[in-house]
Design a protein around this motif. Structure first.
Motif, PDB file in Angstrom:
ATOM      1  N   ALA A 115       0.835  -1.205   0.000  1.00 38.27           N
ATOM      2  CA  ALA A 115       0.000   0.000   0.000  1.00 38.27           C
ATOM      3  C   ALA A 115       0.864   1.247   0.000  1.00 38.27           C
ATOM      4  O   ALA A 115       0.560   2.238  -0.696  1.00 38.27           O
ATOM      5  N   ILE A 116       1.948   1.233   0.793  1.00 40.86           N
ATOM      6  CA  ILE A 116       2.841   2.398   0.842  1.00 40.86           C
ATOM      7  C   ILE A 116       3.499   2.615  -0.515  1.00 40.86           C
ATOM      8  O   ILE A 116       3.599   3.750  -1.007  1.00 40.86           O
ATOM      9  N   LEU A 117       3.912   1.541  -1.147  1.00 36.69           N
ATOM     10  CA  LEU A 117       4.559   1.658  -2.441  1.00 36.69           C
ATOM     11  C   LEU A 117       3.582   2.190  -3.494  1.00 36.69           C
ATOM     12  O   LEU A 117       3.933   3.019  -4.344  1.00 36.69           O
ATOM     13  N   ARG A 118       2.374   1.699  -3.410  1.00 38.42           N
ATOM     14  CA  ARG A 118       1.355   2.177  -4.356  1.00 38.42           C
ATOM     15  C   ARG A 118       1.094   3.673  -4.134  1.00 38.42           C
ATOM     16  O   ARG A 118       0.965   4.457  -5.072  1.00 38.42           O
ATOM     17  N   GLU A 119       1.057   4.059  -2.860  1.00 35.90           N
ATOM     18  CA  GLU A 119       0.824   5.463  -2.531  1.00 35.90           C
ATOM     19  C   GLU A 119       1.971   6.351  -3.018  1.00 35.90           C
ATOM     20  O   GLU A 119       1.746   7.493  -3.448  1.00 35.90           O
ATOM     21  N   LEU A 120       3.204   5.812  -2.931  1.00 32.15           N
ATOM     22  CA  LEU A 120       4.365   6.579  -3.375  1.00 32.15           C
ATOM     23  C   LEU A 120       4.504   6.608  -4.889  1.00 32.15           C
ATOM     24  O   LEU A 120       5.372   7.293  -5.424  1.00 32.15           O
ATOM     25  N   GLY A 121       3.661   5.850  -5.608  1.00 32.34           N
ATOM     26  CA  GLY A 121       3.675   5.893  -7.060  1.00 32.34           C
ATOM     27  C   GLY A 121       4.492   4.825  -7.713  1.00 32.34           C
ATOM     28  O   GLY A 121       4.825   4.943  -8.903  1.00 32.34           O
ATOM     29  N   CYS A 122       4.833   3.767  -6.967  1.00 30.10           N
ATOM     30  CA  CYS A 122       5.642   2.680  -7.554  1.00 30.10           C
ATOM     31  C   CYS A 122       4.784   1.909  -8.554  1.00 30.10           C
ATOM     32  O   CYS A 122       3.612   1.619  -8.307  1.00 30.10           O
ATOM     33  N   ASP A 123       5.374   1.533  -9.711  1.00 28.91           N
ATOM     34  CA  ASP A 123       4.626   0.873 -10.779  1.00 28.91           C
ATOM     35  C   ASP A 123       4.382  -0.597 -10.491  1.00 28.91           C
ATOM     36  O   ASP A 123       3.233  -1.078 -10.570  1.00 28.91           O
ATOM     37  N   TYR A 124       5.405  -1.320 -10.190  1.00 31.42           N
ATOM     38  CA  TYR A 124       5.298  -2.767 -10.091  1.00 31.42           C
ATOM     39  C   TYR A 124       5.988  -3.256  -8.811  1.00 31.42           C
ATOM     40  O   TYR A 124       6.795  -2.559  -8.209  1.00 31.42           O
ATOM     41  N   GLY A 125       5.622  -4.482  -8.449  1.00 33.93           N
ATOM     42  CA  GLY A 125       6.240  -5.077  -7.281  1.00 33.93           C
ATOM     43  C   GLY A 125       6.328  -6.583  -7.417  1.00 33.93           C
ATOM     44  O   GLY A 125       5.616  -7.201  -8.219  1.00 33.93           O
ATOM     45  N   GLN A 126       7.218  -7.176  -6.633  1.00 35.23           N
ATOM     46  CA  GLN A 126       7.309  -8.625  -6.570  1.00 35.23           C
ATOM     47  C   GLN A 126       7.750  -9.003  -5.171  1.00 35.23           C
ATOM     48  O   GLN A 126       8.392  -8.225  -4.469  1.00 35.23           O
ATOM     49  N   GLY A 127       7.364 -10.185  -4.754  1.00 38.26           N
ATOM     50  CA  GLY A 127       7.722 -10.613  -3.410  1.00 38.26           C
ATOM     51  C   GLY A 127       6.807 -11.727  -2.947  1.00 38.26           C
ATOM     52  O   GLY A 127       5.900 -12.178  -3.665  1.00 38.26           O
ATOM     53  N   TYR A 128       7.035 -12.174  -1.733  1.00 36.96           N
ATOM     54  CA  TYR A 128       6.260 -13.290  -1.193  1.00 36.96           C
ATOM     55  C   TYR A 128       4.788 -12.934  -1.014  1.00 36.96           C
ATOM     56  O   TYR A 128       3.932 -13.819  -0.904  1.00 36.96           O
ATOM     57  N   LEU A 129       4.471 -11.643  -0.933  1.00 35.81           N
ATOM     58  CA  LEU A 129       3.058 -11.262  -0.811  1.00 35.81           C
ATOM     59  C   LEU A 129       2.256 -11.759  -2.001  1.00 35.81           C
ATOM     60  O   LEU A 129       1.106 -12.183  -1.853  1.00 35.81           O
ATOM     61  N   PHE A 130       2.856 -11.757  -3.152  1.00 32.74           N
ATOM     62  CA  PHE A 130       2.151 -12.168  -4.367  1.00 32.74           C
ATOM     63  C   PHE A 130       2.347 -13.646  -4.656  1.00 32.74           C
ATOM     64  O   PHE A 130       1.386 -14.358  -4.937  1.00 32.74           O
ATOM     65  N   ALA A 131       3.573 -14.097  -4.581  1.00 29.42           N
ATOM     66  CA  ALA A 131       3.817 -15.528  -4.842  1.00 29.42           C
ATOM     67  C   ALA A 131       5.287 -15.809  -4.562  1.00 29.42           C
ATOM     68  O   ALA A 131       6.151 -14.959  -4.743  1.00 29.42           O
ATOM     69  N   ARG A 132       5.527 -17.015  -4.096  1.00 25.51           N
ATOM     70  CA  ARG A 132       6.905 -17.459  -3.953  1.00 25.51           C
ATOM     71  C   ARG A 132       7.385 -17.985  -5.305  1.00 25.51           C
ATOM     72  O   ARG A 132       6.573 -18.387  -6.142  1.00 25.51           O
ATOM     73  N   PRO A 133       8.687 -17.995  -5.536  1.00 26.49           N
ATOM     74  CA  PRO A 133       9.177 -18.531  -6.808  1.00 26.49           C
ATOM     75  C   PRO A 133       8.732 -19.974  -6.997  1.00 26.49           C
ATOM     76  O   PRO A 133       8.743 -20.771  -6.053  1.00 26.49           O
ATOM     77  N   GLY A 134       8.338 -20.302  -8.213  1.00 27.01           N
ATOM     78  CA  GLY A 134       7.894 -21.651  -8.514  1.00 27.01           C
ATOM     79  C   GLY A 134       7.831 -21.856 -10.010  1.00 27.01           C
ATOM     80  O   GLY A 134       8.287 -21.001 -10.792  1.00 27.01           O
ATOM     81  N   PRO A 135       7.243 -22.981 -10.424  1.00 26.38           N
ATOM     82  CA  PRO A 135       7.079 -23.213 -11.862  1.00 26.38           C
ATOM     83  C   PRO A 135       6.238 -22.103 -12.505  1.00 26.38           C
ATOM     84  O   PRO A 135       5.480 -21.413 -11.834  1.00 26.38           O
ATOM     85  N   LEU A 136       6.383 -21.945 -13.794  1.00 23.36           N
ATOM     86  CA  LEU A 136       5.666 -20.898 -14.510  1.00 23.36           C
ATOM     87  C   LEU A 136       4.158 -21.128 -14.401  1.00 23.36           C
ATOM     88  O   LEU A 136       3.662 -22.211 -14.707  1.00 23.36           O
TER      89      LEU A 136
END
Length: 820
Positions: free
Chosen positions: A784-805
């Motif tokens: 939320a803070i990143l979105r508020e600051l105007g960041c375009d994209y993000g990645q991390g465990y919040l969305f998904a852990r690395p795995g098969p495509l």
């Protein structure tokens, strides 16, 4: 006995002082005949001394008699006249004079018991009371005479003439003794340091010369009359042979080493031995024929004179400085001894002048040699002073070179060699620290080598200021320092070095921080093993992000074993397809839709399980496996892109500098994409600042420009953690800026510094028309803070852990009130 001899000499001196003129000596050679064994007359006939035979049958009793055939030659001699004879070797001597009235005055002595009837100048003297006119016959008998050839002086002298002659000898010998003794004392006193060999040989020569002069001239009779007569002849032969030998060795040792001839050197040693032996053989008349040994002795002396002449000639040719002094002293001696040699061999008549000149020359020679030695010592002293100065200079230079060899030129600390020497002597309980500065390469590439050097100097100064006394500090090379701390001071040093982390440093308007990694271990085992353990600890400190101190543990050994195993297994794993890519979605923070993936390498090891890059980091940096592994990553990523529809925008792949060297590397990647049927816009090339700061950064920039022109996206990873990010945003064709996770994780912490840093990065990206991606998002609040600051994209465990495509792409619902 001593008093009697001395009284005789004094009476001679006193009587001579009162005499103004003297009668000439009467040579009796022409007035006597020889009566002896067969061969005696023949010996005289072959010499320069004219003594005729008496015409009698050869004697067989061992006696040789000289008989006066014309007593009238004595008529002018007053009472007290003296008969003078050369000293010879015999068993017994008898001298008898018959007066006109039939009375007889006679002398009879055996070998060694001549009594006081000796005279200076190597003579036997027999005084007679009757005037010469009254003498009717005179006989001189020798039992076992060593040879008629040695009967050289047979003369009669008046008392005054004899006193004057003896006085002359007394004065000469006194002067000679004074010269020899004073010259030797001067030689011994002139230099009180280490004695040179020639000084010792000169002292030996002086003593032997003194012994020869005193024995030959009969002056040993002052001390003991048994040392006169035949024994004086034997002693003089021994002294002369040894004196010639000492003179030979004196010449050998006195001239400069470079003025000597090697063959003449060894010849001189041989002649030294021969002269000594020949002298003793000549004295052994009871063992060897006197005539033969005398000629042998004289022959050796001739060879010695020839050798001296040859040695002097060679020395002059080789520009000896000392030989001229030696030659000045020896020429008179050699000349007079040559005359004596001719006289001894019968070519010249007996003459006091030759004998007196001989000993005068010996006195002169002693003084000349003493002066020569003084000059030689001065020459040697100068050479020693020069050598000492040269040695001092060489020692200073050697010390300077040693210090230079043991000193780091940049920081003036000890270098690796000095530290290694200290480590070899270290107590096993001492603590070893290896300090490696973080990001120095970035400083050099961003601000220049000069600033990097100044940073190293500042680090050296700060370390010098905090190390306790007794601690060894050195720069081991590059950006690495070594510290060796005694055990009692270790804790103090550890506290001080930890406190130094992050200390600010300003230079040329720039402010940097002292961040460094430290590997720590004890000094047990060999120096090599201690350095290995500290280096492994330093490696692990670097792997954990730097800016920390890491003590060594046994886990590092196990990690080393694992690394060796992984390196051995890697070729097989590549062939078996054990390396796979896991993908972490990249999500649009405004819509929640997936826009791409970052490809992350994994190793599906059959025994160790699934391994992430930190587990096999050794492979990525290996010169052989690393490039092969990068090729495998590109192949897997392109294969994945070719099978996924256009709904997935792109896959981001981390590239190493090896695959981005020059335009050819860029074209090679485009060709592979074309062969796989993958459009350029679907590949994103991620580079870290470390890749951008590679020494081949110009070639890397060239490859990136070719890829970017073709449509490949370029992402700058870990932005904000290095020294030159802004510079490289201008140099490289960057499309995407990725904010490092270290800033993202602090967004929800009380301190607001991370907010400002992230806001600045996002604002910079927007201003440069770059997409901004935040890494490591783990919570809704961070998103939320990143979105508020105007960041375009993000990645991390919040969305998904690395795995098969994932198929289909994920969708993350946007909750505007999540940070509420």
């Amino acid at each position: 006995m001593f008093k009697g001899a001395l009284a005789i000499l004094l009476s001679m001196l006193i009587s001579s002082l009162g005499v103004s003129a003297h009668a000439a000596p009467v040579d009796l050679h022409a007035s006597i005949c020889l009566d002896g064994a067969a061969g005696m007359v023949e010996q005289i006939d072959h010499s320069a001394y004219s003594i005729r035979g008496c015409g009698m049958p050869p004697r067989t009793d061992g006696w040789v008699w000289l008989r006066l055939s014309d007593p009238s030659v004595l008529k002018d001699l007053p009472s007290g006249w003296s008969l003078l004879l050369d000293e010879n070797r015999f068993d017994h001597i008898t001298v008898a004079a018959t007066n006109g009235d039939g009375s007889i005055q006679s002398y009879s002595y055996s070998d060694g018991h001549v009594g006081n009837d000796w005279a200076p100048g190597g003579l036997l003297r027999f005084p007679f009371d009757s005037p010469g006119v009254e003498i009717s016959s005179l006989s001189i008998g020798f039992h076992h005479l060593d040879g008629a050839l040695f009967i050289r002086k047979v003369e009669a002298r008046t008392p005054d003439d004899e006193a004057a002659r003896s006085t002359a000898w007394l004065i000469l010998i006194g002067v000679m003794i004074g010269a020899l003794v004073s010259a030797m004392v001067y030689n011994l006193a002139i230099y009180d340091g280490r004695r040179d060999r020639f000084q010792l040989w000169y002292a030996a020569w002086t003593v032997l010369a003194l012994g020869y002069c005193l024995s030959w001239t009969n002056f040993l009779g002052i001390f003991d009359d048994r040392l006169t007569g035949p024994l004086a002849v034997r002693l003089s032969d021994c002294f002369l042979g040894a004196m010639i030998a000492a003179g030979t060795m004196l010449l050998l040792t006195l001239i400069e080493a470079d003025a000597r001839h090697r063959r003449l050197l060894w010849t001189g040693y041989v002649l030294t031995a021969l002269s000594t032996v020949a002298g003793f053989i000549a004295a052994a008349d009871m063992l060897f024929p006197p005539i033969l040994t005398d000629r042998l002795f004289n022959g050796v002396l001739i060879l010695d004179v020839l050798w001296i002449a040859a040695t002097i000639t060679v020395a002059i040719r080789r520009q000896s400085r000392i030989i001229w002094f030696f030659l000045l002293g020896w020429l008179p001696v050699i000349s007079v001894f040559a005359l004596r040699l001719a006289r001894n061999m019968g070519f010249l008549p007996q003459n006091d002048a030759i004998d007196m000149a001989s000993f005068a020359c010996v006195a002169f020679e002693s003084v000349a040699l003493s002066v020569t030695i003084a000059y030689r010592l001065r020459d040697i002293a100068r050479a020693r002073d020069n050598a000492a100065r040269t040695m001092a200079i060489m020692q200073t230079e050697a010390e300077t070179l040693r210090r230079a060899a043991m000193t780091d030129h940049l920081t003036q600390l000890g270098n690796r060699a000095a530290f290694q020497a200290a480590l070899e002597q270290a107590d096993p309980l001492s603590t070893l620290l290896l300090v490696d500065m973080d990001h120095l390469k970035s400083v050099n590439d961003s601000y220049g080598q000069e600033l990097g050097d100044n940073l190293l100097r500042h680090m050296a100064i700060r370390l010098s200021q905090i190390v306790p006394d007794g601690t060894v500090l050195a720069r081991l090379g590059g950006d690495e320092f070594g510290i060796l701390v005694p055990q009692p001071l270790a804790q103090t040093m550890l506290e001080r070095i930890d406190a130094l982390q992050g200390e600010p440093w300003s230079q040329s308007g720039r402010t940097l921080s002292l961040w460094f990694s430290v590997g720590q271990c004890d000094c047990t085992g060999s120096p090599a093993s201690a350095m290995h353990r500290a280096d492994r600890a330093l490696y692990w400190a670097k792997q954990r992000g730097g800016g920390r101190r890491q003590p060594y543990t046994l886990e590092f050994d196990r990690a080393d074993s694992l690394a060796a195993r992984l390196l051995a297994d890697a070729p097989r794993a590549l062939a078996a397809g054990e390396f796979v890519l896991y993908y972490q979605p990249l999500v649009d923070l405004q819509t929640g839709r997936q826009r791409g993936n970052e490809a992350l390498l994994r190793w599906n090891h059959p025994e160790l399980g699934l391994l992430a890059p930190p587990d096999f980091q050794i492979l990525l940096t290996d010169d052989t496996i690393g490039p092969l592994l990068q090729d495998e990553v590109i192949s897997i990523a392109l294969a994945a892109l070719s099978t996924v529809g256009d709904g997935l925008a792109y896959i981001a792949v981390n590239f190493t500098g090896v695959h981005l060297r020059g335009a050819a590397a860029g074209r090679h990647i485009l060709n592979r994409m074309q062969e796989a049927g993958v459009p350029p816009h679907r590949l994103c090339v991620e580079v870290t600042e470390g890749i951008a700061l590679d020494h081949a950064s110009d070639e890397i920039a060239e490859a990136l420009h070719i890829l970017h022109t073709a449509g490949v996206r370029i992402a700058f990873d870990d932005f904000g953690t290095g020294f030159a990010s802004l510079v490289h945003l201008l140099r490289f064709p960057v499309d995407i800026i990725k904010i490092d996770r270290s800033f993202v994780c602090q967004l929800t912490m009380p301190a607001r510094n991370a907010h400002e840093i992230v806001r600045s990065i996002i604002s910079l990206g927007k201003a440069l028309d770059k997409q901004v991606v935040a890494e490591g998002i783990e919570t809704e609040a961070q998103a939320a803070i990143l979105r508020e600051l105007g960041c375009d994209y993000g990645q991390g465990y919040l969305f998904a852990r690395p795995g098969p495509l994932l198929q289909p792409p994920i969708y993350w619902p946007v909750l505007d009130e999540s940070h509420g």
